[in-house]
Design an enzyme around this catalytic site. Structure first.
Site, PDB file in Angstrom:
ATOM      1  N   HIS A  73     -10.778  -2.512   4.856  1.00 60.35           N
ATOM      2  CA  HIS A  73     -10.578  -1.995   6.203  1.00 60.35           C
ATOM      3  C   HIS A  73     -11.321  -0.680   6.469  1.00 60.35           C
ATOM      4  O   HIS A  73     -11.169  -0.094   7.535  1.00 60.35           O
ATOM      5  CB  HIS A  73      -9.081  -1.798   6.443  1.00 60.35           C
ATOM      6  CG  HIS A  73      -8.517  -0.756   5.532  1.00 60.35           C
ATOM      7  ND1 HIS A  73      -8.468  -0.905   4.153  1.00 60.35           N
ATOM      8  CD2 HIS A  73      -8.025   0.473   5.773  1.00 60.35           C
ATOM      9  CE1 HIS A  73      -7.966   0.175   3.616  1.00 60.35           C
ATOM     10  NE2 HIS A  73      -7.680   1.028   4.574  1.00 60.35           N
ATOM     11  N   ASP A  74     -12.053  -0.205   5.474  1.00 62.93           N
ATOM     12  CA  ASP A  74     -12.834   1.026   5.655  1.00 62.93           C
ATOM     13  C   ASP A  74     -14.341   0.759   5.687  1.00 62.93           C
ATOM     14  O   ASP A  74     -15.123   1.689   5.892  1.00 62.93           O
ATOM     15  CB  ASP A  74     -12.558   2.014   4.505  1.00 62.93           C
ATOM     16  CG  ASP A  74     -11.106   2.475   4.466  1.00 62.93           C
ATOM     17  OD1 ASP A  74     -10.501   2.636   5.543  1.00 62.93           O
ATOM     18  OD2 ASP A  74     -10.571   2.668   3.350  1.00 62.93           O
ATOM     19  N   ASP A 101      -3.231   4.518  -2.352  1.00 59.56           N
ATOM     20  CA  ASP A 101      -4.220   5.109  -1.456  1.00 59.56           C
ATOM     21  C   ASP A 101      -4.816   6.380  -2.073  1.00 59.56           C
ATOM     22  O   ASP A 101      -4.093   7.196  -2.649  1.00 59.56           O
ATOM     23  CB  ASP A 101      -3.529   5.451  -0.122  1.00 59.56           C
ATOM     24  CG  ASP A 101      -4.505   5.825   0.969  1.00 59.56           C
ATOM     25  OD1 ASP A 101      -5.272   4.941   1.382  1.00 59.56           O
ATOM     26  OD2 ASP A 101      -4.486   6.992   1.415  1.00 59.56           O
ATOM     27  N   ASP A 114       0.858  -1.174   0.000  1.00 56.59           N
ATOM     28  CA  ASP A 114       0.000   0.000   0.000  1.00 56.59           C
ATOM     29  C   ASP A 114       0.899   1.230   0.000  1.00 56.59           C
ATOM     30  O   ASP A 114       1.718   1.392   0.902  1.00 56.59           O
ATOM     31  CB  ASP A 114      -0.813  -0.056   1.310  1.00 56.59           C
ATOM     32  CG  ASP A 114      -2.170   0.587   1.224  1.00 56.59           C
ATOM     33  OD1 ASP A 114      -2.261   1.692   0.660  1.00 56.59           O
ATOM     34  OD2 ASP A 114      -3.130  -0.006   1.737  1.00 56.59           O
ATOM     35  N   GLU A 147      -7.087   3.164  -5.309  1.00 51.92           N
ATOM     36  CA  GLU A 147      -8.315   3.346  -4.532  1.00 51.92           C
ATOM     37  C   GLU A 147      -9.021   4.575  -5.075  1.00 51.92           C
ATOM     38  O   GLU A 147      -8.576   5.705  -4.833  1.00 51.92           O
ATOM     39  CB  GLU A 147      -7.990   3.540  -3.040  1.00 51.92           C
ATOM     40  CG  GLU A 147      -9.270   3.624  -2.206  1.00 51.92           C
ATOM     41  CD  GLU A 147      -9.108   4.358  -0.869  1.00 51.92           C
ATOM     42  OE1 GLU A 147     -10.033   4.269  -0.054  1.00 51.92           O
ATOM     43  OE2 GLU A 147      -8.097   5.041  -0.660  1.00 51.92           O
TER      44      GLU A 147
END
Ligand code: GLC
Length: 536
Positions: A336-337, A205, A103, A274
């Site tokens: 994870h969000d 990200d 990431d 993302e």
């Protein structure tokens, strides 16, 4: 057109996201680490059968946003290990045929990053322009109306130098100025550093945030709030025209693609971005006009519709229509969000969701723990840690970041100490060990789906064709490659359904795992919440 037999790994494979804090702790401090990931590589590659790991950030960080506030892009936080452990992880993953995606957080650093420490030191510091500094508006307030995703204005006043700096997320996460060529060079050095350490790719990200309006215009009010996949609070009162997604961002990704291509002689190095955009055309542009930008922008569109056959089909058909010629689709149902799949759709439908995700045309990304049917954990207020949830009640992400339950022992085998977030209450039954022994468990379903997908060309490489002649509660489609046809039928309702199945065939898999090899003729009966995969 089905994929050719020599298609690259990121098209045929399945990606598995690991949130390192929560995967496996080997030191007893209650926080997962890289050695823990190494210990579980056989689980991932052999037992479960995924193809690539995406590791959420493990870099040095003050952890204001649990690692998405990076203070050193080329190191490893001592909580997680060191560079030697990282190298061992990559080597051992590769030995097992697993790819490693890391990431990268290029939009912002931590306020503790030496670049920002210098930048905020004085107005004439050589690194001043590495971040986005502006004078106050004439009334003395912030330079414009931009908002932080995590609540409040996106501008923080700096007393020492008498200017505001931009932070699209926390004030501890100042945005880098990507219009400064030195920033661009520095971040490309970071990509190179990890490519040299043999990573297979990057998850970028908030990729669309890198370029903002050079005129810093105010965002207009949002005439149609509520179009996000979840409640975004006050952030949703604006139309985010100017604070992200400026045209110029595409130049960054063209450059990144050239770099990745340079490193792709042995195997393709890959980038997934993302990108939360709900306009298909704007979203699809991140593939690049000549497929020369990101290999894939993450597709989050399945998180949006009501969980109903017609609405879900509309998303899939929408994507298939929007894809540029030759671009490869992908699907995400959890990360994870986001609220856990089982929390969002309920236990019964989360099995249907698993079949959907692993049988659509395109690369699926799985989130650790979803293969166990892990529910959203109700984290009590005194244990909550996510800064978003602490700032905007209701938007906390702790419930989907709880430790991976491995067995029924102390702390589910995750740690010998106290886990940093509470475990799922039902960890004595919902854990890897117990589910491996249960022929009908969610984990068994995922393992069987992954094996079937791998061994069936129609499923990992075939075309997609939706079927119209089905009851309203059912979404059904064909996957076809080289004369092989597989049909998938998903029942979204709590009532049974009967689906036409022209000709003869047999059932390869039911989400209930109790109908193997059942012969079929003319139709297939679906029980409530049942999904099936059929062969002609
Ligand atoms: C991305 C990450 C999220 C993080 C944010 C800021 O959305 O997925 O976890 O908080 O960016 O870096």
């Amino acid at each position: 057109m089905p994929l050719p037999p020599n298609a690259p790994w990121w098209k045929t494979g399945v990606i598995y996201q690991i949130y390192p804090r929560s995967f496996k702790d080997t030191t007893g401090n209650g926080v997962g680490d890289l050695r823990g990931v190494i210990e579980k590589l056989d689980y991932l590659g052999h037992t479960l059968g995924v193809d690539a790991l995406w590791l959420s950030p493990f870099y040095p960080s003050p952890m204001a946003d649990f690692g998405y506030d990076v203070s050193d892009y080329t190191g490893v936080h001592p909580l997680f290990g060191d560079l030697a452990t990282f190298d061992a992880l990559v080597a051992k993953a590769h030995e097992r045929g697993l790819k490693v995606i890391i990431d990268v957080v290029p939009n912002h650093t931590s306020e503790a990053h030496p670049w920002f420490v210098e930048s905020r030191a004085s107005r004439d510091n050589p690194r001043r322009d590495w971040y986005v500094w502006r004078y106050p508006a004439p009334d003395g307030g912030p330079p414009n109306n931009w908002l932080s995703v995590f609540g409040g204005p996106a501008w923080e006043w700096d007393e020492t130098t008498g200017q505001y700096y931009l932070h699209s997320f926390l004030k501890e996460q100042p945005d880098l100025n990507w219009r400064n060529p030195e920033v661009r060079r520095a971040m490309f050095e970071v990509f190179r550093f990890w490519l040299e350490r043999d990573v297979d790719g990057f998850r970028i990200d908030v990729a669309h945030f890198l370029m903002k309006d050079p005129l810093f215009r105010d965002n207009p009010p949002n005439p149609r709030p509520g179009e996000y996949h979840k409640d975004m609070g006050a952030y949703d009162t604006q139309l985010h025209l100017y604070d992200k997604g400026h045209e110029d961002v595409h130049g960054v990704f063209r450059d990144l693609r050239r770099l990745l291509d340079d490193y792709s002689r042995e195997r393709e190095r890959f980038a997934v971005g993302e990108i939360h955009l709900y306009d298909w055309d704007a979203w699809a542009r991140y593939y690049g006009g000549n497929l020369d930008e990101l290999h894939m922008p993450f597709n989050f569109a399945l998180l949006r519709p009501n969980w109903e056959a017609r609405a879900v089909r509309a998303v899939v058909d929408g994507l298939e229509t929007a894809l540029p010629e030759g671009a490869w689709p992908n699907y995400v149902l959890g990360n994870h969000d986001e609220t856990r799949i089982a929390g969002r759709y309920g236990r019964a439908q989360s099995r249907v969701a698993a079949v959907l995700l692993l049988t659509l045309r395109g690369t699926p990304t799985l989130y650790y723990g979803d293969e166990l049917g892990l529910e959203e954990v109700d984290v009590p207020p005194d244990k909550r840690q996510d800064p978003w949830g602490l700032r905007v009640p209701g938007l906390g992400r702790d419930g989907c970041r709880t430790p991976m339950p491995w067995d029924a022992s102390h702390a589910a085998g995750f740690t010998t100490g106290e886990p940093w977030l509470p475990l799922n209450d039902d960890y004595e039954t919902v854990n890897v060990d117990a589910e491996l022994k249960d022929p009908r468990s969610m984990l068994t379903l995922y393992r069987r789906l992954l094996t079937l997908r791998k061994n069936t060309r129609a499923l990992h490489a075939g075309d997609y064709q939706p079927l119209d002649d089905v009851p309203p509660s059912v979404f059904a489609y064909l996957r076809q490659a080289d004369g092989e046809t597989v049909m998938i039928a998903l029942n979204f309702a709590a009532e049974p359904a009967r689906v036409p199945f022209p000709g003869q065939g047999r059932l390869l898999l039911s989400s209930h795992l109790d109908r193997d090899d059942e012969p079929l003729r003319e139709h297939v009966s679906l029980r409530p919440h049942e999904a099936v995969i059929l062969a002609r």
